[in-house]
Design an enzyme around this catalytic site. Structure first.
Site, PDB file in Angstrom:
ATOM      1  CG  PHE A 393      -1.520  -1.524   1.256  1.00  0.00           C
ATOM      2  CD1 PHE A 393      -2.428  -2.004   0.474  1.00  0.00           C
ATOM      3  CD2 PHE A 393      -0.899  -2.072   3.052  1.00  0.00           C
ATOM      4  CE1 PHE A 393      -2.702  -2.819   0.558  1.00  0.00           C
ATOM      5  CE2 PHE A 393      -1.410  -2.932   3.337  1.00  0.00           C
ATOM      6  CZ  PHE A 393      -1.930  -4.141   1.946  1.00  0.00           C
ATOM      7  CB  CYS A 394       2.671   3.434  -1.913  1.00  0.00           C
ATOM      8  SG  CYS A 394       1.706   3.542  -3.182  1.00  0.00           S
TER       9      CYS A 394
END
EC number: 2.8.1.9
Length: 764
Positions: A393-394
């Protein structure tokens, strides 16, 4: 505890019905990725379109009316955060990432100033390290940051340092106490002496469902994206700058509308005085900015404020309770041996709305405690019409901390081939990421129940199977002493049914002649697959080599015959482009009649049938051989013996109403070359293959997705055999091998594959 296992909506019945009506386009889909983007309401978009149709919105540099309207939007945004223009300037950007980049480029550090960031930050914050104007760059751990709440040491230095941390972690929804803002501004950070820090709050995840009160907490800078709040418009965000911090920013580049004067012959310019006018380069996305008014109106109409609670505060309550329900239900799931089904990655137990947002992060565990890969979970979710997010999710810092990975572990995974955003979910049995579900104001309890049902159905093994196992399947088929090619299957139209050949078939420079030569695209030119329309498998093409015709059949349609000679390059044809597996492909439109036939068969308007141009050269990087519209190789080989072995491992075919046959299971894997060997899985060791007089190189294993869970005879989705592949191969979703022809003829001469030819696999 019993109360936490249940869910009580914070909406009235009338409100819930009105909200559900706005999102009827979801149909049977369960959308659980609101941390990625929330959804826009139907009436919101209609209102935006009506505004565009009824009003004349000119360039704000042309029309004072448009400029005044943009100022009204600024005031409305600031009011949403309980502040005003005398406290904060609002600079419109393309989103949170652009806001952080702008701050990093413009922030003026003192000679000894430091840039400090929370390790559990978004990748966009980590990227600031590359361009900030100081070499003193330090990460801070979560525990260290929280200790600043108890700090009493006052900062009195003139050094201007900067710290960035999120109001809410996008990995698992944990909220950071906003009291930290004032504490750090006043006292600095422990270990940094008397340095004075300004605070940048990454509010993108937080403001999507929580109230940021800027009259109570006043960070120097706030970054956000509006699509996280409203779903529409995308590509629009803001950097809020407190008036006391405005002088800390030094703009370098200047664009249109930001200067008092600029000379072309001399390198001379003077920037405008107001902060906003200096920093908003060029023409703003003014129609998107105006659309924010409809976003606010929609939220406040669907979730009206009540006594003492703002709209966004009610949304925060609703999403927190949804998250708590999901968290506790997942936590309670157990295998038959008592082991947990889910490993949760959280810093709270959903006890306090002030410390936790509506995000749940987890991985699924097998009965023996080993991990299920997140890619497999994603495929299973897709089969059950659930949209969720997987990976890191970055947020590599939070991901690394919760998965308990050292820096060496992360580098080892990278060396093993894992990169951000891929499906390489397990390496040496350890996860490289996780599964995230998140909730918005329109999320229903039923959406979470759909997720829970999927987890129970797919990952909690039942003690009694329905009996559709190997004993019944194997008894109908015999093994062969010598590996042979049993059948040739080609798929003239990508993602449609197979054309099965039991005699012989010619090869082309791209593989089997006519294999995956055609593709169906929607009205936007996007290629369709069974992942979107499972009914595509019911369209079954047949090729007549003598007449050079392709006949399309469908259970509910009369056959359609397409003359392939009429699609030659010399004819008057319509060339167009589409995209297949990230490649732009030049193709020929096959005409209106077949387009109409396909649209009726699939009950989807606007479909077109395209044929790959004969002049098109498409290759896959590993083999360098030309391919048609296949995903990545000329041929896919499937071993019937391996399919039979896999069927034996499937514990339950409870979704099927009748016993599966070996042929139907083989069909699911959509192979071109169906072989039979004396032992199962021996093809996994092959490096080269000879079939008759033709030689092939093995390009590698075929990574499987949810396509193999579609019964090719009916279009019905099942959870098997993907679930069993993931379990048996420790999360590696592979079955079958890719081949490429070693010496294809390019002079127009034909080479043929013959069924019943001897197959020889070489492991060296």
């Amino acid at each position: 505890m019993e109360a936490m296992m249940n869910f009580t909506s914070q909406y009235t019945v009338e409100e819930a019905l009105a909200i559900e009506k706005e999102f009827s386009r979801l149909k049977e889909k369960c959308y659980l990725d609101h941390a990625g983007t929330t959804l826009y309401a139907d009436s919101q978009i209609r209102s935006v379109c009506e505004g565009l149709a009824q009003n004349l919105y000119c360039n704000p540099h042309t029309s004072r009316t448009t400029e005044d309207l943009l100022d009204q939007v600024r005031y409305r945004v600031l009011r949403h955060f309980n502040t005003r223009s005398s406290e904060y300037s609002l600079i419109f950007t393309s989103g949170t990432t652009a806001s952080l980049k702008l701050l990093a480029e413009s922030y003026e550090f003192a000679p000894e100033g430091a840039f400090v960031y929370l390790k559990d930050s978004h990748t966009s914050v980590l990227g600031m390290r590359e361009i900030v104007g100081t070499e003193r760059i330090y990460p801070v751990e979560r525990e260290q940051l929280l200790k600043e709440l108890d700090s009493s040491e006052r900062s009195d230095s003139e050094h201007s340092s900067l710290i960035v941390f999120p109001a809410q972690c996008n990995f698992n929804g944990v909220k950071y106490p906003l009291e930290l803002v004032r504490k750090i501004q006043r006292n600095g950070i422990s270990g940094y002496g008397k340095e004075r820090f300004r605070v940048c709050l990454d509010a993108a995840s937080f403001v999507s469902t929580s109230f940021l009160d800027l009259s109570k907490y006043q960070p120097d800078f706030v970054c956000l994206s509006f699509y996280k709040i409203f779903g529409y418009p995308t590509g629009l965000g803001a950097l809020l700058v407190h008036h006391t911090a405005a002088d800390q920013l030094r703009k370098k580049y200047y664009g249109g509308g930001t200067v008092k004067i600029a000379m072309a012959g001399r390198n001379f310019h003077v920037k405008r005085d107001p902060l906003v006018e200096r920093f908003e380069d060029g023409t703003l996305a003014f129609t998107s900015i105006i659309a924010l008014l409809q976003g606010f109106e929609t939220l406040e109409r669907l979730v009206p404020s009540t006594a003492g609670l703002r709209t966004i505060e009610r949304i925060s309550q609703q999403t927190f309770h949804l998250g708590r329900y999901c968290y506790n239900r997942l936590k309670a799931l157990r295998h038959s041996n008592g082991n947990a089904v889910v490993k949760l990655y959280h810093d709270t137990g959903f006890e306090d709305q002030g410390l936790q947002g509506g995000i749940v992060n987890f991985n699924i565990l097998h009965e023996d405690g080993t991990y299920v890969g997140f890619a497999e979970v994603s495929y299973m979710a897709s089969l059950h019409n659930i949209l969720l997010r997987t990976g890191c999710f970055c947020n590599p810092g939070a991901c690394q901390r919760h998965l308990q990975l050292s820096d060496e572990d992360v580098l080892k995974q990278f060396d093993a081939g894992h990169v951000c955003g891929d499906a390489n979910d397990l390496i040496d049995g350890q996860p490289t990421g996780s599964v995230r579900v998140s909730f918005g104001y329109m999320t229903r309890k039923e959406d979470i129940d759909c997720l829970l049902e999927m987890v129970e159905k797919c990952y909690i093994r039942k003690t009694i199977a329905n009996g559709f196992t190997r004993t019944q399947i194997v008894s109908k088929y015999k093994s062969y002493d010598q590996p042979r090619l049993k059948m040739i299957c080609l798929f003239p139209i990508k993602s449609c049914g197979a054309f099965k050949v039991t005699t012989r078939w010619p090869l082309s420079r791209r593989g089997l002649k006519h294999d995956r030569e055609f593709v169906i695209v929607d009205e936007n030119g996007v290629a369709l697959t069974q992942k979107k329309l499972t009914e595509m498998c019911l369209i079954r093409p047949q090729i007549n080599l003598k007449t050079n015709e392709m006949t399309l059949s469908h259970p509910s349609m009369d056959d359609f015959v397409l003359d392939l000679d009429l699609l030659g390059e010399s004819q008057r044809i319509k060339l167009c482009q589409t995209k297949v597996c990230q490649d732009n492909v030049q193709a020929i439109d096959c005409g209106d009649q077949v387009a109409e036939w396909i649209s009726v068969a699939l009950q989807t308007s606007g479909l077109r049938l395209l044929k790959q141009s004969d002049e098109e050269v498409r290759t896959f990087q590993q083999s360098k051989q030309e391919i048609a519209l296949a995903n990545q190789a000329q041929f896919l080989l499937i071993n019937q013996a391996s399919v039979r072995w896999l069927a034996d491992k499937v514990p339950d075919w409870d979704e099927l109403h009748e016993e599966p046959t070996l042929e139907s299971l083989v069909d699911r894997f959509r192979g071109n070359l169906i072989v039979e060997t004396p032992t199962s899985m021996e093809e996994c060791d092959w490096k080269r293959v000879t079939i008759g007089y033709l030689e092939f190189a093995v390009d590698g294993p075929c990574s499987r997705c949810q396509m193999i869970c579609i019964d090719q005879g009916t279009g019905v989705k099942t959870t098997e055999p993907l679930r069993t592949i993931g379990r048996e191969f420790k999360g590696k979703m592979r079955f079958g091998i890719y081949l490429s022809h070693v010496n294809p003829l390019r002079d127009g001469s034909e080479q043929w594959l013959y069924c019943n030819s001897v197959v020889e696999g070489l492991s060296e």
